[in-house]
Motif scaffolding. Structure first.
Motif, short mmCIF file in Angstrom:
data_model
loop_
_atom_site.label_atom_id
_atom_site.label_comp_id
_atom_site.label_asym_id
_atom_site.label_seq_id
_atom_site.Cartn_x
_atom_site.Cartn_y
_atom_site.Cartn_z
N ALA A 26 0.87 -1.06 0.02
CA ALA A 26 0.01 0.28 0.06
C ALA A 26 0.84 1.11 -0.09
O ALA A 26 2.12 1.18 0.19
CB ALA A 26 -0.94 0.09 1.28
N LEU A 81 -1.58 -7.65 1.49
CA LEU A 81 -2.61 -6.90 2.31
C LEU A 81 -3.25 -7.37 3.67
O LEU A 81 -3.59 -7.06 4.52
CB LEU A 81 -3.60 -5.76 1.64
CG LEU A 81 -3.08 -5.09 0.63
CD1 LEU A 81 -4.10 -4.36 -0.21
CD2 LEU A 81 -1.97 -3.74 1.28
N HIS A 107 -8.73 -4.37 2.88
CA HIS A 107 -8.88 -3.22 2.29
C HIS A 107 -10.15 -2.45 2.35
O HIS A 107 -10.27 -1.17 2.58
CB HIS A 107 -8.23 -3.14 1.07
CG HIS A 107 -8.17 -1.98 0.09
ND1 HIS A 107 -9.15 -1.39 -0.48
CD2 HIS A 107 -7.18 -1.36 -0.33
CE1 HIS A 107 -8.79 -0.17 -1.29
NE2 HIS A 107 -7.55 -0.16 -0.87
N PHE A 120 -11.30 -2.69 -2.82
CA PHE A 120 -9.99 -2.92 -3.43
C PHE A 120 -10.44 -3.31 -4.79
O PHE A 120 -11.36 -4.44 -5.15
CB PHE A 120 -9.21 -4.27 -3.02
CG PHE A 120 -8.01 -4.53 -3.67
CD1 PHE A 120 -6.83 -4.14 -3.16
CD2 PHE A 120 -7.81 -5.37 -4.45
CE1 PHE A 120 -5.55 -4.45 -3.89
CE2 PHE A 120 -6.87 -5.73 -5.28
CZ PHE A 120 -5.81 -5.03 -4.83
N PRO A 125 -8.09 2.88 1.34
CA PRO A 125 -8.76 1.77 1.83
C PRO A 125 -9.86 2.37 2.50
O PRO A 125 -9.93 3.53 3.10
CB PRO A 125 -7.65 1.12 2.73
CG PRO A 125 -6.76 2.46 3.30
CD PRO A 125 -6.72 3.21 1.81
N ASP A 171 -13.80 -8.98 0.85
CA ASP A 171 -12.82 -8.17 0.02
C ASP A 171 -12.53 -8.58 -1.28
O ASP A 171 -12.59 -7.71 -2.21
CB ASP A 171 -11.26 -8.29 0.83
CG ASP A 171 -10.74 -6.90 1.17
OD1 ASP A 171 -11.33 -5.87 0.85
OD2 ASP A 171 -9.46 -6.61 1.49
#
Length: 309
Positions: free
Chosen positions: A99, A145, A204, A207, A225, A235
């Protein structure tokens, strides 16, 4: 108004989206935004290059240079909402792994979050790649992530009550006939999935290919995010819905949707049926959001995708 404040122009898109998100406080927040940004430029020792237009949907984004070493950066000043409130903590947790890197964070007032971020290549989103390559890069990044949530984490939990909360607007009778049963099925599915989730990862939250940008220290990094804690299938469901127009426009839509579900669930070792369920929920939720914003064609697209599930 300071000279720096006079250089700050609020994009029309931001005015519209802030007004939709906070009708009561939008005028006050937007009126104070140029002076607030000017103050943050001074506090952080930044020279503005330009305001991005359209920029973010809930944030003013300014390309800047740091005055101490002339390094490029991005100043992001956002309306603080339940979805955006914990963005600084998520970026701190990731610490640049997968990120964008957080350089500084502040909350000058309860309605505002200020972030200083490394500058990425905003003109090169992951969406610029062909779909197969983009999906490969996206799954690799998403895997990085997803970190197990710590016991004392500050993030909101994924619950069914936070989903599908938008009522169908007036004029719903003009929608495809499958809208109402899809909404009912999505609500029942969200309740069942949220009640039976067996894992807690930092997610996130939003995403998709548009929220991944090219970078210098890594090929691709995630931005913007909407962090929460829950199961990975939630996600991944947002990624299933990426480029929905391409998938819906292809021959044999249900088979194409099944192939994408299979490929993404296999790539990230996520239960396929739970992914299908969360994709249905998120497709209907995106349809409701589009209706609220008077984007009827987008709403019909997501409803058609949901129907193919």
């Amino acid at each position: 108004m300071s000279a720096a404040a006079g250089q700050i122009t609020v994009p029309d898109r931001l005015t519209r989206s802030i007004t939709a998100a906070d009708p009561d406080g939008a005028d006050r927040w937007l009126a104070g935004l140029p002076a607030l940004v000017a103050g943050q430029l001074t506090r952080l020792g930044l020279t503005p290059d330009r305001v991005l237009d359209p920029g973010g949907s809930l944030s003013l984004v300014v390309y800047v240079h740091r005055e101490d070493d002339l390094s490029p950066a991005v100043l992001k000043v956002s309306l603080r909402t339940p979805g955006t409130a914990h963005e600084p903590e998520a970026l701190t947790t990731w610490a640049g792994r997968g990120a964008v890197l957080l350089l500084d964070a502040a909350t000058p007032d309860p309605a505002t979050t200020v972030l200083l971020l490394e500058r990425l290549h905003g003109e090169i989103p992951l969406r610029s790649l062909a779909e197969p390559k983009a999906m490969l890069e996206a799954t690799s990044l998403l895997h990085r992530l997803w970190v197990p949530a710590l016991p004392d984490h500050p993030f909101p939990a994924l619950t069914a009550t936070a989903l599908l909360a938008r009522p169908l607007p007036a004029g719903a009778e003009a929608l495809p006939v499958e809208a109402e049963p899809l909404l009912t099925e999505a609500r029942e599915t969200a309740d069942a999935l949220a009640a039976s989730a067996a894992e807690e990862f930092l997610l996130h939250g939003d995403f998709h290919h548009g929220n991944v940008l090219a970078a210098d220290r890594a090929p691709w990094l995630a931005i913007d995010p909407r962090p929460l804690v829950g199961e990975r299938a939630y996600d991944l469901a947002r990624l299933v819905l990426d480029r929905a127009d391409t998938l819906v426009g292809s021959p044999g839509v249900p088979a194409a949707v099944r192939r994408r579900l299979h490929q993404l669930s296999e790539a990230l070792d996520v239960d396929r049926e739970r992914l299908r369920g969360w994709t249905l929920v998120r497709a209907v939720d995106l349809a409701l959001a589009a209706l609220t914003a008077d984007r009827r064609s987008d709403a019909e697209l997501y409803l058609e995708f949901a129907g193919a599930l």
